[in-house]
Write a protein that holds these residues in place. Sequence first.
Motif, PDB file in Angstrom:
ATOM      1  N   PRO A  38      39.855  50.018  52.169  1.00 29.35           N
ATOM      2  CA  PRO A  38      40.258  51.350  51.675  1.00 29.35           C
ATOM      3  C   PRO A  38      39.597  51.692  50.342  1.00 29.35           C
ATOM      4  O   PRO A  38      39.331  50.819  49.513  1.00 29.35           O
ATOM      5  CB  PRO A  38      41.781  51.223  51.531  1.00 29.35           C
ATOM      6  N   VAL A  39      39.344  52.966  50.171  1.00 28.23           N
ATOM      7  CA  VAL A  39      38.693  53.423  48.932  1.00 28.23           C
ATOM      8  C   VAL A  39      39.571  53.146  47.722  1.00 28.23           C
ATOM      9  O   VAL A  39      39.080  52.790  46.646  1.00 28.23           O
ATOM     10  CB  VAL A  39      38.352  54.925  49.038  1.00 28.23           C
ATOM     11  N   ILE A  40      40.888  53.297  47.887  1.00 26.69           N
ATOM     12  CA  ILE A  40      41.788  53.090  46.745  1.00 26.69           C
ATOM     13  C   ILE A  40      41.740  51.638  46.281  1.00 26.69           C
ATOM     14  O   ILE A  40      41.859  51.344  45.081  1.00 26.69           O
ATOM     15  CB  ILE A  40      43.227  53.512  47.128  1.00 26.69           C
ATOM     16  N   VAL A  41      41.527  50.702  47.219  1.00 25.42           N
ATOM     17  CA  VAL A  41      41.395  49.292  46.828  1.00 25.42           C
ATOM     18  C   VAL A  41      40.106  49.091  46.034  1.00 25.42           C
ATOM     19  O   VAL A  41      40.080  48.391  45.017  1.00 25.42           O
ATOM     20  CB  VAL A  41      41.425  48.390  48.073  1.00 25.42           C
ATOM     21  N   ARG A  42      39.034  49.719  46.493  1.00 26.07           N
ATOM     22  CA  ARG A  42      37.750  49.600  45.798  1.00 26.07           C
ATOM     23  C   ARG A  42      37.832  50.196  44.395  1.00 26.07           C
ATOM     24  O   ARG A  42      37.322  49.612  43.437  1.00 26.07           O
ATOM     25  CB  ARG A  42      36.678  50.303  46.630  1.00 26.07           C
ATOM     26  N   VAL A  43      38.475  51.335  44.273  1.00 23.71           N
ATOM     27  CA  VAL A  43      38.611  51.972  42.957  1.00 23.71           C
ATOM     28  C   VAL A  43      39.507  51.132  42.055  1.00 23.71           C
ATOM     29  O   VAL A  43      39.240  50.976  40.855  1.00 23.71           O
ATOM     30  CB  VAL A  43      39.167  53.399  43.124  1.00 23.71           C
ATOM     31  N   SER A  44      40.568  50.568  42.622  1.00 25.79           N
ATOM     32  CA  SER A  44      41.469  49.736  41.815  1.00 25.79           C
ATOM     33  C   SER A  44      40.754  48.489  41.304  1.00 25.79           C
ATOM     34  O   SER A  44      40.919  48.091  40.142  1.00 25.79           O
ATOM     35  CB  SER A  44      42.693  49.342  42.645  1.00 25.79           C
ATOM     36  N   LEU A  45      39.945  47.867  42.161  1.00 22.13           N
ATOM     37  CA  LEU A  45      39.175  46.706  41.715  1.00 22.13           C
ATOM     38  C   LEU A  45      38.177  47.088  40.628  1.00 22.13           C
ATOM     39  O   LEU A  45      37.997  46.351  39.645  1.00 22.13           O
ATOM     40  CB  LEU A  45      38.440  46.088  42.902  1.00 22.13           C
ATOM     41  N   SER A  46      37.529  48.243  40.797  1.00 18.40           N
ATOM     42  CA  SER A  46      36.582  48.702  39.769  1.00 18.40           C
ATOM     43  C   SER A  46      37.289  48.927  38.445  1.00 18.40           C
ATOM     44  O   SER A  46      36.776  48.563  37.378  1.00 18.40           O
ATOM     45  CB  SER A  46      35.894  49.986  40.239  1.00 18.40           C
ATOM     46  N   GLY A  47      38.484  49.517  38.495  1.00 14.65           N
ATOM     47  CA  GLY A  47      39.226  49.746  37.259  1.00 14.65           C
ATOM     48  C   GLY A  47      39.678  48.458  36.606  1.00 14.65           C
ATOM     49  O   GLY A  47      39.607  48.313  35.377  1.00 14.65           O
ATOM     50  N   ALA A  48      40.134  47.486  37.421  1.00 12.65           N
ATOM     51  CA  ALA A  48      40.584  46.216  36.860  1.00 12.65           C
ATOM     52  C   ALA A  48      39.431  45.463  36.202  1.00 12.65           C
ATOM     53  O   ALA A  48      39.566  44.923  35.096  1.00 12.65           O
ATOM     54  CB  ALA A  48      41.227  45.365  37.959  1.00 12.65           C
ATOM     55  N   ILE A  49      38.273  45.431  36.875  1.00 11.13           N
ATOM     56  CA  ILE A  49      37.117  44.758  36.280  1.00 11.13           C
ATOM     57  C   ILE A  49      36.609  45.540  35.073  1.00 11.13           C
ATOM     58  O   ILE A  49      36.124  44.959  34.095  1.00 11.13           O
ATOM     59  CB  ILE A  49      36.018  44.584  37.341  1.00 11.13           C
ATOM     60  N   GLY A  50      36.717  46.876  35.119  1.00  8.91           N
ATOM     61  CA  GLY A  50      36.309  47.683  33.979  1.00  8.91           C
ATOM     62  C   GLY A  50      37.126  47.372  32.738  1.00  8.91           C
ATOM     63  O   GLY A  50      36.595  47.359  31.613  1.00  8.91           O
ATOM     64  N   VAL A  51      38.417  47.106  32.918  1.00  8.35           N
ATOM     65  CA  VAL A  51      39.262  46.723  31.775  1.00  8.35           C
ATOM     66  C   VAL A  51      38.783  45.407  31.179  1.00  8.35           C
ATOM     67  O   VAL A  51      38.719  45.238  29.949  1.00  8.35           O
ATOM     68  CB  VAL A  51      40.734  46.629  32.222  1.00  8.35           C
ATOM     69  N   LEU A  52      38.413  44.458  32.038  1.00  8.52           N
ATOM     70  CA  LEU A  52      37.887  43.183  31.542  1.00  8.52           C
ATOM     71  C   LEU A  52      36.566  43.371  30.802  1.00  8.52           C
ATOM     72  O   LEU A  52      36.309  42.718  29.787  1.00  8.52           O
ATOM     73  CB  LEU A  52      37.714  42.211  32.705  1.00  8.52           C
ATOM     74  N   VAL A  53      35.717  44.264  31.321  1.00  8.12           N
ATOM     75  CA  VAL A  53      34.434  44.524  30.662  1.00  8.12           C
ATOM     76  C   VAL A  53      34.649  45.127  29.283  1.00  8.12           C
ATOM     77  O   VAL A  53      34.000  44.735  28.298  1.00  8.12           O
ATOM     78  CB  VAL A  53      33.562  45.441  31.542  1.00  8.12           C
ATOM     79  N   LEU A  54      35.571  46.069  29.181  1.00  9.43           N
ATOM     80  CA  LEU A  54      35.843  46.695  27.882  1.00  9.43           C
ATOM     81  C   LEU A  54      36.431  45.697  26.893  1.00  9.43           C
ATOM     82  O   LEU A  54      36.221  45.818  25.683  1.00  9.43           O
ATOM     83  CB  LEU A  54      36.797  47.879  28.066  1.00  9.43           C
ATOM     84  N   ALA A  55      37.168  44.713  27.413  1.00  9.11           N
ATOM     85  CA  ALA A  55      37.731  43.704  26.518  1.00  9.11           C
ATOM     86  C   ALA A  55      36.680  42.711  26.038  1.00  9.11           C
ATOM     87  O   ALA A  55      36.828  42.125  24.961  1.00  9.11           O
ATOM     88  CB  ALA A  55      38.860  42.955  27.228  1.00  9.11           C
ATOM     89  N   ALA A  56      35.608  42.518  26.840  1.00 11.44           N
ATOM     90  CA  ALA A  56      34.581  41.539  26.482  1.00 11.44           C
ATOM     91  C   ALA A  56      33.363  42.159  25.815  1.00 11.44           C
ATOM     92  O   ALA A  56      32.633  41.460  25.103  1.00 11.44           O
ATOM     93  CB  ALA A  56      34.136  40.767  27.734  1.00 11.44           C
ATOM     94  N   HIS A  57      33.110  43.461  26.043  1.00 12.31           N
ATOM     95  CA  HIS A  57      31.919  44.108  25.517  1.00 12.31           C
ATOM     96  C   HIS A  57      32.307  45.427  24.848  1.00 12.31           C
ATOM     97  O   HIS A  57      33.062  46.217  25.417  1.00 12.31           O
ATOM     98  CB  HIS A  57      30.901  44.381  26.632  1.00 12.31           C
ATOM     99  N   PRO A  58      31.774  45.689  23.676  1.00 10.19           N
ATOM    100  CA  PRO A  58      32.062  46.965  22.999  1.00 10.19           C
ATOM    101  C   PRO A  58      31.213  48.096  23.587  1.00 10.19           C
ATOM    102  O   PRO A  58      30.201  48.503  23.017  1.00 10.19           O
ATOM    103  CB  PRO A  58      31.710  46.683  21.541  1.00 10.19           C
ATOM    104  N   VAL A  59      31.607  48.600  24.748  1.00  7.22           N
ATOM    105  CA  VAL A  59      30.861  49.665  25.408  1.00  7.22           C
ATOM    106  C   VAL A  59      31.202  51.000  24.749  1.00  7.22           C
ATOM    107  O   VAL A  59      32.373  51.366  24.637  1.00  7.22           O
ATOM    108  CB  VAL A  59      31.183  49.710  26.911  1.00  7.22           C
ATOM    109  N   VAL A  60      30.169  51.713  24.336  1.00  5.92           N
ATOM    110  CA  VAL A  60      30.341  53.028  23.708  1.00  5.92           C
ATOM    111  C   VAL A  60      29.836  54.083  24.685  1.00  5.92           C
ATOM    112  O   VAL A  60      28.628  54.183  24.926  1.00  5.92           O
ATOM    113  CB  VAL A  60      29.587  53.119  22.375  1.00  5.92           C
ATOM    114  N   PRO A  61      30.707  54.886  25.279  1.00 13.39           N
ATOM    115  CA  PRO A  61      30.257  55.913  26.231  1.00 13.39           C
ATOM    116  C   PRO A  61      29.627  57.090  25.501  1.00 13.39           C
ATOM    117  O   PRO A  61      29.765  57.231  24.267  1.00 13.39           O
ATOM    118  CB  PRO A  61      31.555  56.318  26.938  1.00 13.39           C
TER     119      PRO A  61
END
Length: 257
Positions: A38-61
């Motif tokens: 399901p798309v919602i599962v894919r989006v949820s996984l992307s969001g969860a990994i995105g939170v980890l990325v933001l915690a490990a890397h200072p990404v400036v949008p």
Amino acid sequence: MLGFGLSIEPQLWALIFVMVRIGAAFVAAPVFGAVSLPVIVRVSLSGAIGVLVLAAHPVVPPPTVFAVTTFIAIAAEALVGFAMGFILQTAFAAPLIASELIGGSMGIGFASSIDPQNGRSSPALGQFMSIMLTLLFLSVDGHLVLVDMLVKSYDALPPGAAWMGPDRLKAIAFFGGYAFLAGLLLALPVGFLLLCLNIVVGMMSRAAPSLNLFSVGLPASLAVGVIALAIGFPAMGDYMLVIIREALGAAQTIVLG
């Protein structure tokens, strides 16, 4: 304020920007990109990994949402994600190539059904080999390696400098040739036996022209093919692990350098 009167929480905008690369990789990669997921599962996984990325890397949008530079930055992020997923998806085409070679020689090339991975019709033998490759991919934690590469890619290709050079795009194109090579090597044990059988049947047809080859050759090809698959599948499974390692190594080399 992020442009045109649009007000977005900065942390939320940073998360959405990070999810572009991760979501693009999940769309193109095997397992994550299956139509049955399901798309919602894919989006949820992307969001969860995105939170980890933001915690490990200072990404400036980008500071502004509706700007040409923002669209270019989003396209660059999507290109990196698609490249990582596309390499793995290319390697997963090897079993389908092998099944076409084997199924055509065995006489079961007409047997097909809907593939749950891509939602299209594919040979039944190819589905079996693709499922085995998927299970092996999960057994060696290939999905976790993909997630780890996604997180590390923000060090090698940080946002704002994520354009992939011509050398890396050329390497991706040339890696497509590996899928044909891997498919040929995967089908080589069974294909060689079927080739020998066809040579024997051809010699019999020359020696006894009145012999009905369809009543002899087709059952013999099917029987020899099934026995050869049963005997050679352990070796084919070992080579599937090699395919997985080559795909993960190519993705790491192309993206991380």
